[in-house]
Motif scaffolding. Structure first.
Motif: not given
Length: 414
Positions: A215, A218-219, A224, A227, A229-230, A232, A346, A348, A350, A387
């Motif tokens: 995560a 990805e952020h 991500g 974002s 508030h992501l 995963v 969230p 988003r 993933l 992802c």
């Protein structure tokens, strides 16, 4: 710093010109995240003059972290600006991931760039010291071959990792003792393999949960980005994990054990889970559950995750049994995701591993399963993507090792 509460440097807003070394960390974090491709963009993001941005970039170049291309690189209003790129011969982080089917190691440079990698498919020993010994040796081989400096080492494990002691509290799928101090064992094996960090010292070694690290990667470098508030949720080689990134920082609860999304129950009469409950996402939406629902028996010698993913990619469109089995798993996953959406709100979502393949196989079906169980169907409005990084946990492990340098690039000075 606790590795599970990693936060990138905050970008100053409206900061006045400054030539202090305090700008080096924020500047490197911007370049690392791909948000300052030119010197002009760096100055604008930092809120400093062109001269200060130039001085900061020159210092980072002197540390062999970036290169400053003096050819025009795309300034504004006709004013060319120098391009800023990662030094292709600069230092790297040693990243490793342990899973039930073996391990992976990689050298990862700034920007999440994988420089070299090695993997081994083998049953992971139930003794963590024996499991990590070949991992450290493989990392040492990669470093010798690449001839690159090492900033530190990060390890992704299929377990929650409690802080501050760095203990793996639930290594259910590798049969390690509960509470084993995996970070200390990893550090000892890295030192035993002869790996050195900045200034020839023993490198800093950190460890965290594999899905948390995916995560984080990805952020910073994947689907991500931007974002706030992501959420995963992903399948690993065994089981299911979840992570939440809030304003750039992993949410891990009071002691590193938060967001155990894999142990959200979606069927109280379902399969028994290793955690002691029943019907958890961990056992109802993983690779084994898909194979079972589709009426397939896993072949020995091939990771079950690979077999389940291949089933979705190559047979979902033509095999009604696969469609029915995948549909059942999607319904369970949709129920779990809807519950998480209702609690976390969230912006988003993933999906990784097998869940990414489920989404790709039939996105409308999975989104409908989420919407049907969300109040007023609002869950269907949250963007749901796969992802983007195939090696997210490895890249996230490298982020752990890079973080001290992102905060203070001067650590690399001889």
């Amino acid at each position: 710093m606790s590795p599970t509460t990693t936060r990138g440097p905050t970008e100053p807003r409206g900061a006045g010109p400054s030539r202090g070394r305090t700008q080096l960390g924020p500047a490197l974090a911007l370049i690392h995240g791909g948000r300052a491709p030119t010197r002009a963009a760096l100055g604008a993001r930092l809120g400093v003059t062109r001269a200060t941005a130039g001085a900061v970039a020159a210092e980072l170049q002197a540390l062999r972290l970036i290169q400053v291309d003096t050819a025009p690189g795309g300034g504004t209003l006709g004013r060319p600006s120098h391009r800023l790129t990662i030094d292709p011969d600069g230092p790297v982080a040693l990243a490793a991931q342990i899973h039930p089917d073996g391990f992976q190691v990689a050298l990862v440079g700034l920007g999440g760039q994988v420089v070299a990698a090695e993997d081994q498919t083998v049953a992971t020993p139930d003794d963590p010291e024996r499991a990590l010994e070949p991992v450290a040796r493989a990392g040492a081989r990669l470093l010798r071959s690449a001839g690159r400096a090492c900033v530190g080492a990060g390890l992704a494990v299929p377990s929650a990792v409690a802080e501050p002691e760095g203990a793996a509290v639930s290594p259910l799928y590798v049969d390690w003792p509960t509470g084993v101090r995996i970070r200390d064992i990893f550090a000892a094996q890295v030192e035993r393999a002869g790996i050195r960090g900045p200034a020839g010292k023993a490198p800093a070694c950190l460890a965290a949960n594999d899905i948390n690290l995916a995560a984080l990667a990805e952020h910073r470098h994947g689907a991500g980005r931007d974002s706030q508030h992501l959420l995963v949720v992903a399948t690993g080689h065994r089981g299911v994990g979840g992570a939440l990134v809030l304003d750039g920082a992993l949410y891990t609860g009071s002691s590193g054990l938060g967001m155990e999304a894999g142990h959200v129950s979606v069927d109280p009469r379902g399969r028994p889970c290793r955690c002691g409950s029943r019907g958890c996402l961990d056992v109802e939406t993983d690779a084994l559950s898909l194979m079972d629902a589709a009426g397939r028996v896993p072949r020995p010698g091939v990771p079950v995750l690979e077999q389940a993913s291949a089933l979705l990619r190559h047979e979902y469109a033509i095999d009604t049994a696969v469609q029915a089995g995948a549909g059942l798993v999607m319904e369970r996953l949709g129920l779990g995701l809807a519950g998480l959406i209702n609690v976390l709100n969230p912006d988003r979502i993933l999906l990784g591993g097998l869940h990414r393949d489920l989404l790709a196989a039939d996105p409308q079906r999975l989104r409908a399963a989420v919407a049907a169980r969300s109040p007023w169907g609002r869950g269907s409005g949250v963007p749901m993507l796969g992802c983007a990084l195939d090696n997210g946990s490895l890249i996230g492990a490298a982020e752990l090792a890079w973080q001290p340098v992102l905060e203070d690039p001067g650590l690399l000075e001889a």
